[in-house]
Design an enzyme around this catalytic site. Sequence first.
Site, PDB file in Angstrom:
ATOM      1  CG  ASN A   9      -1.711   1.209   1.434  1.00 13.42           C
ATOM      2  OD1 ASN A   9      -1.795   2.043   0.538  1.00 13.42           O
ATOM      3  ND2 ASN A   9      -2.317   1.357   2.606  1.00 13.42           N
ATOM      4  CE  LYS A  11       0.061   3.308   4.784  1.00  9.20           C
ATOM      5  NZ  LYS A  11       0.118   3.450   6.213  1.00  9.20           N
ATOM      6  CG  HIS A  94      -5.552   1.597   5.347  1.00 10.17           C
ATOM      7  ND1 HIS A  94      -5.143   2.548   6.241  1.00 10.17           N
ATOM      8  CD2 HIS A  94      -4.516   0.741   5.189  1.00 10.17           C
ATOM      9  CE1 HIS A  94      -3.893   2.285   6.598  1.00 10.17           C
ATOM     10  NE2 HIS A  94      -3.488   1.193   5.970  1.00 10.17           N
ATOM     11  CD  GLU A  96      -2.809   5.338   6.867  1.00  8.70           C
ATOM     12  OE1 GLU A  96      -2.840   5.412   5.629  1.00  8.70           O
ATOM     13  OE2 GLU A  96      -1.839   4.879   7.502  1.00  8.70           O
ATOM     14  CD  GLU A 164      -3.396  -2.993   7.395  1.00 11.30           C
ATOM     15  OE1 GLU A 164      -2.261  -3.132   6.950  1.00 11.30           O
ATOM     16  OE2 GLU A 164      -4.109  -2.018   7.129  1.00 11.30           O
ATOM     17  N   GLY A 170       2.581   1.776  10.794  1.00 11.28           N
ATOM     18  CA  GLY A 170       3.525   2.880  10.638  1.00 11.28           C
ATOM     19  C   GLY A 170       4.233   3.272  11.927  1.00 11.28           C
ATOM     20  CB  SER A 209       5.511  -2.245  11.838  1.00 18.71           C
ATOM     21  OG  SER A 209       5.029  -0.937  12.108  1.00 18.71           O
TER      22      SER A 209
HETATM   23  C1  PEP Z   1      -0.621  -0.152   6.197  1.00 13.13           C
HETATM   24  O1  PEP Z   1      -0.687   1.043   6.017  1.00 13.13           O
HETATM   25  O2  PEP Z   1      -1.500  -0.907   5.753  1.00 13.13           O
HETATM   26  C2  PEP Z   1       0.527  -0.658   6.941  1.00 13.13           C
HETATM   27  C3  PEP Z   1       0.487  -1.872   7.389  1.00 13.13           C
HETATM   28  O3  PEP Z   1       1.556   0.232   7.116  1.00 13.13           O
HETATM   29  P1  PEP Z   1       2.992  -0.119   7.751  1.00 13.13           P
HETATM   30  O4  PEP Z   1       3.478  -1.390   7.087  1.00 13.13           O
HETATM   31  O5  PEP Z   1       3.854   1.057   7.422  1.00 13.13           O
HETATM   32  O6  PEP Z   1       2.795  -0.306   9.202  1.00 13.13           O
END
Ligand code: PEP
Length: 248
Positions: A9, A11, A94, A96, A164, A170, A209
């Site tokens: 992703n 973003k 997601h 966000e 997630e 992040g 992460s």
């Molecule tokens: C995400 O945004 O779906 C995500 C898992 O981000 P990150 O890997 O940076 O934690």
Amino acid sequence: MRQYLVAGNWKSNGNTESNAALIGGLKSTAIGDNVEVLVCPPILYISAVQAETADTAIEVGAQNCSATQEGAYTGEVTSAMLADAGLKWVIIGHSERRTLFGETDEVVAAKVKEAVAAGVKPIICIGETLEERETGQAEAVCLRQMDAVLATNAPSADWVIAYEPVWAIGTGKTASSADAQEMHGALRRYLREKAGDVAEDMRILYGGSVKPGNAAELFGQEDIDGALVGGASLKAEDFAGIIAAANA
Ligand code: PEP
């Protein structure tokens, strides 16, 4: 047997030049028979990335879709448009989008309906906040988010669920592989209860992460079928390392 899915992703990151460099850096990455690899660039760059990945096994998807069909909805991109552009995947719900753009469980469910109707496979994101985890509500929150989608959509083997935990996105903090497996196992049991055998074919990704250094242990868990990767999907070497862990 479920194929691993490693999905990046991107973003709101990148530009024409950096996207081309990123795909260029991934081109020599071996992708095993049991692994699918997907990148989800910002919508404006999708056709360029499709062209750059045309001679590779890397698939391209979108990060979002509209909850509506075509019409007077300024700025929205419908699932039918994604399908028309040759996309087979879309990330929906997601965290966000939920926290920064006010997407409710019902909006997420409506988007899944639109995507499925257009023949675009949804990657449905769910996950709890730190406060919800610390107060023992993690599983209930994830099942509530799942229930909202199940209430208006017939479950399908084409669905991908991305667990997630919001506190791991992040932040550099990852759920332990045991904690992640516990949630993935609970989700699979719940989906089996609601959807029957189709639950065995649905892929449940972990996101939060994920890096080359923790991917192998996560992928070694019974109910973890790949990863939704944010930050590490922006560096060819790191994303390739995660793909290599799925190949193994
Ligand atoms: C995400 O945004 O779906 C995500 C898992 O981000 P990150 O890997 O940076 O934690």
